[in-house]
Scaffold this active site. Structure first.
Site, PDB file in Angstrom:
ATOM      1  N   CYS A 181       0.817  -1.227   0.000  1.00 46.06           N
ATOM      2  CA  CYS A 181       0.000   0.000   0.000  1.00 46.06           C
ATOM      3  C   CYS A 181       0.846   1.271   0.000  1.00 46.06           C
ATOM      4  CB  CYS A 181      -0.969  -0.013   1.183  1.00 46.06           C
ATOM      5  SG  CYS A 181      -0.221   0.139   2.824  1.00 46.06           S
ATOM      6  N   HIS A 220      -2.639   1.332   6.749  1.00 47.75           N
ATOM      7  CA  HIS A 220      -3.024   1.271   5.338  1.00 47.75           C
ATOM      8  C   HIS A 220      -3.179   2.677   4.784  1.00 47.75           C
ATOM      9  CE1 HIS A 220      -4.335  -0.773   1.741  1.00 47.75           C
ATOM     10  NE2 HIS A 220      -5.324   0.112   1.618  1.00 47.75           N
ATOM     11  N   HIS A 222      -5.897   2.026  -4.346  1.00 51.55           N
ATOM     12  CA  HIS A 222      -4.895   1.476  -3.425  1.00 51.55           C
ATOM     13  C   HIS A 222      -4.461   0.075  -3.855  1.00 51.55           C
ATOM     14  CE1 HIS A 222      -8.109  -0.712  -0.723  1.00 51.55           C
ATOM     15  NE2 HIS A 222      -8.449  -0.726  -1.979  1.00 51.55           N
TER      16      HIS A 222
END
Length: 346
Positions: free
Chosen positions: A258, A307, A319
């Site tokens: 990520c 994240h 993402h």
């Protein structure tokens, strides 16, 4: 006409049935609480464990990325300190040669060279304080001796700092290895659990991923502009990576985790940001409301900030979500991760 209604149970019989049913329920509950959830016959427990392991692996990946970044910084510091120490040692050797020439000249003239006394002295500072008053030392000799003493102290300091940084580097490398084992262990366990699913269940999981990817291809983002040219450029770079696989610890150009996607994308826009999601959470301007976000702003997810992705517009995030997935667009509301805040980088 005969009645076909079932006769009522007696009070005593009814009590016995209820008691037996309750006892059976307690026994089943106790067994479920103590047993390994893996044998769940409908596999729902197994699939939940797989998803949880993937989430834990992504969280551990950000810790790995942090340790890796720290190791890189420490390695550079160690290299710089060692290079400086080597240069200082070379300068010290040159000064020692100069002092040796002075000593040889004074020896030929019959005197005991004060520089030799300095080198043999157990108190160089005190010696130099008194040496400046000695007639046999010229100003040039005093300067040479003082430079020698100063550079010797600097060299010792550089070596001490390098040794401390090297110790930190070794500890960080140990942490790096531990994080790597943790991630690999979680992914391996997830794979073992996947192998316990039936072919039909595995096909359903694959189909779910395919649906998510197809949904990403059809996403409607709207026409809202980014807050800055740099954010727009980074967002465009990220959009060019849609379809690339998630790989833990990867930062492009053909696979990403990520924070690897966000850091790579901003790098393409000429902006250097930290490598980990936790560090990226503290750069730029914080945006606390989802409604205030613009395309290209960073979105921080999960309470531990493990994240990160790009706000894509129209309630969507771009993402690299998890192992086994691709870089894609998804609804923030359906991501399963709580929104913490956004970051705008100008």
């Amino acid at each position: 006409m005969a009645s076909h209604r079932r006769p009522k149970q007696t009070s005593q019989a009814y009590t016995a049935v209820v008691t037996a049913t309750a006892a059976a329920a307690v026994a089943v509950t106790a067994q479920s609480a103590s047993a390994d959830p893996l044998p769940d016959p409908n596999k729902k427990g197994v699939q939940a464990q797989i998803d949880r392991l993937y989430e834990e692996a992504t969280q551990a990946t950000e810790k790995y990325n942090g340790a890796k970044e720290k190791a890189g910084v420490l390695q550079k510091q160690v290299d710089d300190l060692q290079d400086t120490a080597a240069r200082k040692q070379s300068d010290l050797n040159d000064l020692r040669n100069q002092i040796g020439s002075i000593a040889a000249a004074q020896y030929r003239s019959g005197g005991l060279d004060p520089s030799v006394q300095l080198l043999l002295s157990s108190d160089p500072d005190g010696y130099l304080d008194n040496a400046s008053a000695l007639d046999q030392l010229s100003a040039r000799q005093i300067t040479a001796l003082q430079r020698y003493q100063s550079q010797q102290r600097d060299l010792q300091q550089q070596r001490s700092q390098a040794a401390d940084k090297l110790k930190d580097l070794q500890e960080t490398r140990t942490e790096l290895g531990d994080r790597k084992k943790e991630i690999q262990g979680k992914l391996a366990k997830a794979q073992r659990l996947l192998n316990t699913l039936t072919a039909e269940e595995r096909a359903e999981r694959s189909a779910e991923e395919e649906r998510a990817n197809r949904s990403s291809e059809r996403v409607q983002l709207g026409n809202e502009a980014s807050a800055s040219q740099r954010a727009a450029a980074a967002f465009e770079a990220a959009k060019s990576r849609v379809g690339m696989p998630y790989v833990w610890g990867a930062a492009g150009p053909n696979s990403f985790d990520c924070s690897g996607l966000t850091s790579w994308s901003f790098n393409q826009a000429g902006v250097s940001i930290p490598r980990t999601s936790q560090e990226q959470a503290n750069v730029g301007t914080r945006i606390n409301s989802l409604s205030a976000l613009k395309p290209g702003d960073l979105i921080l997810m999960r309470t531990d900030l493990s994240h990160v992705g790009f706000y894509a517009g129209n309630g969507q995030i771009l993402h690299s979500p998890k192992p086994g997935a691709q870089v894609r667009y998804e609804s923030i509301a359906r991501s399963g991760m709580p929104f913490m805040w956004g970051v705008r980088i100008g």
